[in-house]
Scaffold this motif. Structure first.
Motif, PDB file in Angstrom:
ATOM      1  N   ASN A  70      20.482  54.918  28.453  1.00 26.18           N
ATOM      2  CA  ASN A  70      20.991  55.717  29.573  1.00 26.18           C
ATOM      3  C   ASN A  70      22.120  56.640  29.131  1.00 26.18           C
ATOM      4  O   ASN A  70      22.274  57.748  29.660  1.00 26.18           O
ATOM      5  CB  ASN A  70      21.463  54.800  30.698  1.00 26.18           C
ATOM      6  CG  ASN A  70      20.321  54.067  31.361  1.00 26.18           C
ATOM      7  OD1 ASN A  70      19.200  54.559  31.418  1.00 26.18           O
ATOM      8  ND2 ASN A  70      20.577  52.864  31.849  1.00 26.18           N
ATOM      9  N   LEU A  71      22.920  56.169  28.171  1.00 26.81           N
ATOM     10  CA  LEU A  71      24.009  56.993  27.652  1.00 26.81           C
ATOM     11  C   LEU A  71      23.464  58.254  26.983  1.00 26.81           C
ATOM     12  O   LEU A  71      24.001  59.348  27.169  1.00 26.81           O
ATOM     13  CB  LEU A  71      24.829  56.177  26.648  1.00 26.81           C
ATOM     14  CG  LEU A  71      25.974  56.907  25.928  1.00 26.81           C
ATOM     15  CD1 LEU A  71      27.001  57.404  26.934  1.00 26.81           C
ATOM     16  CD2 LEU A  71      26.625  55.976  24.913  1.00 26.81           C
ATOM     17  N   ALA A  72      22.381  58.105  26.233  1.00 22.56           N
ATOM     18  CA  ALA A  72      21.769  59.263  25.572  1.00 22.56           C
ATOM     19  C   ALA A  72      21.304  60.290  26.605  1.00 22.56           C
ATOM     20  O   ALA A  72      21.475  61.503  26.415  1.00 22.56           O
ATOM     21  CB  ALA A  72      20.597  58.806  24.702  1.00 22.56           C
ATOM     22  N   LEU A  73      20.730  59.807  27.707  1.00 20.43           N
ATOM     23  CA  LEU A  73      20.279  60.723  28.763  1.00 20.43           C
ATOM     24  C   LEU A  73      21.457  61.455  29.389  1.00 20.43           C
ATOM     25  O   LEU A  73      21.384  62.660  29.670  1.00 20.43           O
ATOM     26  CB  LEU A  73      19.524  59.937  29.842  1.00 20.43           C
ATOM     27  CG  LEU A  73      18.218  59.258  29.429  1.00 20.43           C
ATOM     28  CD1 LEU A  73      17.618  58.504  30.604  1.00 20.43           C
ATOM     29  CD2 LEU A  73      17.223  60.277  28.884  1.00 20.43           C
ATOM     30  N   LYS A  74      22.571  60.734  29.589  1.00 17.85           N
ATOM     31  CA  LYS A  74      23.746  61.352  30.212  1.00 17.85           C
ATOM     32  C   LYS A  74      24.387  62.383  29.294  1.00 17.85           C
ATOM     33  O   LYS A  74      24.901  63.412  29.756  1.00 17.85           O
ATOM     34  CB  LYS A  74      24.748  60.262  30.605  1.00 17.85           C
ATOM     35  CG  LYS A  74      24.263  59.375  31.740  1.00 17.85           C
ATOM     36  CD  LYS A  74      25.249  58.266  32.036  1.00 17.85           C
ATOM     37  CE  LYS A  74      24.866  57.474  33.277  1.00 17.85           C
ATOM     38  NZ  LYS A  74      23.587  56.794  33.155  1.00 17.85           N
ATOM     39  N   ILE A  75      24.354  62.133  28.000  1.00 13.62           N
ATOM     40  CA  ILE A  75      24.893  63.108  27.057  1.00 13.62           C
ATOM     41  C   ILE A  75      24.071  64.394  27.094  1.00 13.62           C
ATOM     42  O   ILE A  75      24.616  65.502  26.988  1.00 13.62           O
ATOM     43  CB  ILE A  75      24.936  62.510  25.643  1.00 13.62           C
ATOM     44  CG1 ILE A  75      25.992  61.405  25.573  1.00 13.62           C
ATOM     45  CG2 ILE A  75      25.229  63.588  24.598  1.00 13.62           C
ATOM     46  CD1 ILE A  75      26.049  60.684  24.245  1.00 13.62           C
ATOM     47  N   VAL A  76      22.763  64.247  27.273  1.00 14.85           N
ATOM     48  CA  VAL A  76      21.897  65.424  27.415  1.00 14.85           C
ATOM     49  C   VAL A  76      22.328  66.246  28.622  1.00 14.85           C
ATOM     50  O   VAL A  76      22.393  67.481  28.568  1.00 14.85           O
ATOM     51  CB  VAL A  76      20.418  65.005  27.546  1.00 14.85           C
ATOM     52  CG1 VAL A  76      19.550  66.198  27.934  1.00 14.85           C
ATOM     53  CG2 VAL A  76      19.920  64.397  26.242  1.00 14.85           C
ATOM     54  N   VAL A  77      22.644  65.561  29.726  1.00 18.74           N
ATOM     55  CA  VAL A  77      23.109  66.255  30.939  1.00 18.74           C
ATOM     56  C   VAL A  77      24.392  67.029  30.653  1.00 18.74           C
ATOM     57  O   VAL A  77      24.536  68.208  31.009  1.00 18.74           O
ATOM     58  CB  VAL A  77      23.347  65.239  32.080  1.00 18.74           C
ATOM     59  CG1 VAL A  77      24.028  65.910  33.273  1.00 18.74           C
ATOM     60  CG2 VAL A  77      22.026  64.636  32.522  1.00 18.74           C
ATOM     61  N   ILE A  78      25.343  66.364  30.005  1.00 16.92           N
ATOM     62  CA  ILE A  78      26.637  67.005  29.727  1.00 16.92           C
ATOM     63  C   ILE A  78      26.460  68.269  28.897  1.00 16.92           C
ATOM     64  O   ILE A  78      26.982  69.336  29.234  1.00 16.92           O
ATOM     65  CB  ILE A  78      27.575  66.010  29.014  1.00 16.92           C
ATOM     66  CG1 ILE A  78      28.026  64.914  29.983  1.00 16.92           C
ATOM     67  CG2 ILE A  78      28.799  66.739  28.457  1.00 16.92           C
ATOM     68  CD1 ILE A  78      28.881  63.843  29.340  1.00 16.92           C
TER      69      ILE A  78
END
Length: 279
Positions: free
Chosen positions: A137-145
């Motif tokens: 989930n952290l990897a997905l959130k970094i993509v958003v940022i």
């Protein structure tokens, strides 16, 4: 067939327990990975929107605050050079990482309630499984940022090298608190509800969607909140602003590692009793 009897052992040798914990984590790594893979696939398998659900809460929360600010319902500003929309998106994304890390230990153990009393396996596998899901989930959130940084034309500078470090500090800090609360959280569901409610309140005394006030009681609350410095510097590292509290973050990381170690030992020593109570 081997029979395992769960009993209470009051004798504790801290460093021996830590050594055994890491040994069990190493031995159960493959099991933890498979459990995490199964849970992630199950989470999105029958979902029409799939991985988009990982972004929706962040986007909705950000849109609400952007709308309130643009409509004049609330009057908040962001630091010079950072659009308020970007300020909110980064803040709410980092905050979601904190909350998910905080809830991960309890949620991971709770998800294994049905098997922990029936199958003899290292219970640390459940925590590691939660850590794998957290990393996904952290990897997905970094993509958003980084997607929003690109959208707003913000080019990261050399301060970007601090961002992974601050993510590590936020994750370890929150997980240390979560592991400490896990034994009580397994016995009383109230703890999980209190964590959820407490996180919602804590968000409003942390610079997630607005800056620290310059005067007043709220300013004092912001100043004694360690998350204030972590989130500000994590955001600054992405937008090129100066990172101001690196020494504080290093000290907090060391304290968090110590608290996490103590929490893991407490959880390990209490697990036999907890299994008996929740079975």
């Amino acid at each position: 067939m081997k029979t395992t009897v769960y009993t209470s052992d009051k004798r504790t040798h801290f460093f021996k327990e830590i050594k055994e914990i890491f040994s069990d984590i190493k031995k159960s790594n493959f099991l933890a990975y498979q459990m995490a893979k199964r849970d992630i696939q199950a989470q999105y398998r029958q979902s029409f929107l799939g991985l988009i659900w990982a972004f929706i809460p962040i986007i909705i929360n950000s849109v609400v605050w952007i709308f309130l600010n643009s409509s004049g319902a609330v009057n908040v500003t962001s630091p010079e050079g950072i659009p308020y929309s970007l300020y909110v998106v980064i803040g709410t994304t980092i905050w979601s990482i904190f909350v998910e890390s905080l809830q991960s230990p309890i949620n991971s153990i709770n998800s294994g309630r049905g098997i922990i009393s029936k199958i003899n396996f290292p219970k640390e596998a459940l925590l590691v499984s939660g850590l794998y899901k957290l990393g996904f989930n952290l990897a997905l959130k970094i993509v958003v940022i980084f997607g929003f940084l690109l959208l707003f034309g913000i080019t990261p500078t050399s301060t970007l090298i601090y961002f992974p470090f601050y993510l590590l500090v936020i994750t370890i800090f929150s997980m240390a608190i979560g592991v400490l609360l896990t034994p009580m959280g397994l016995l009383y569901t109230d703890i999980g509800r209190m964590i959820t409610m407490g996180a919602q309140f804590l968000m409003y005394v942390t610079p997630v969607v607005y800056m620290m006030p310059k005067v007043g009681t709220l300013k004092f609350i912001f100043e004694i909140n360690p998350l204030t410095y972590l989130i500000n510097d994590a955001r600054n590292s992405l937008t090129g602003a100066p990172v101001q509290d690196i020494v504080f973050a290093i000290i907090l990381l060391m304290i968090s590692f110590l608290v996490l170690s103590i929490g893991l030992v407490i959880l390990r020593k209490s697990m036999n009793i907890l299994i008996e109570k929740i079975s």
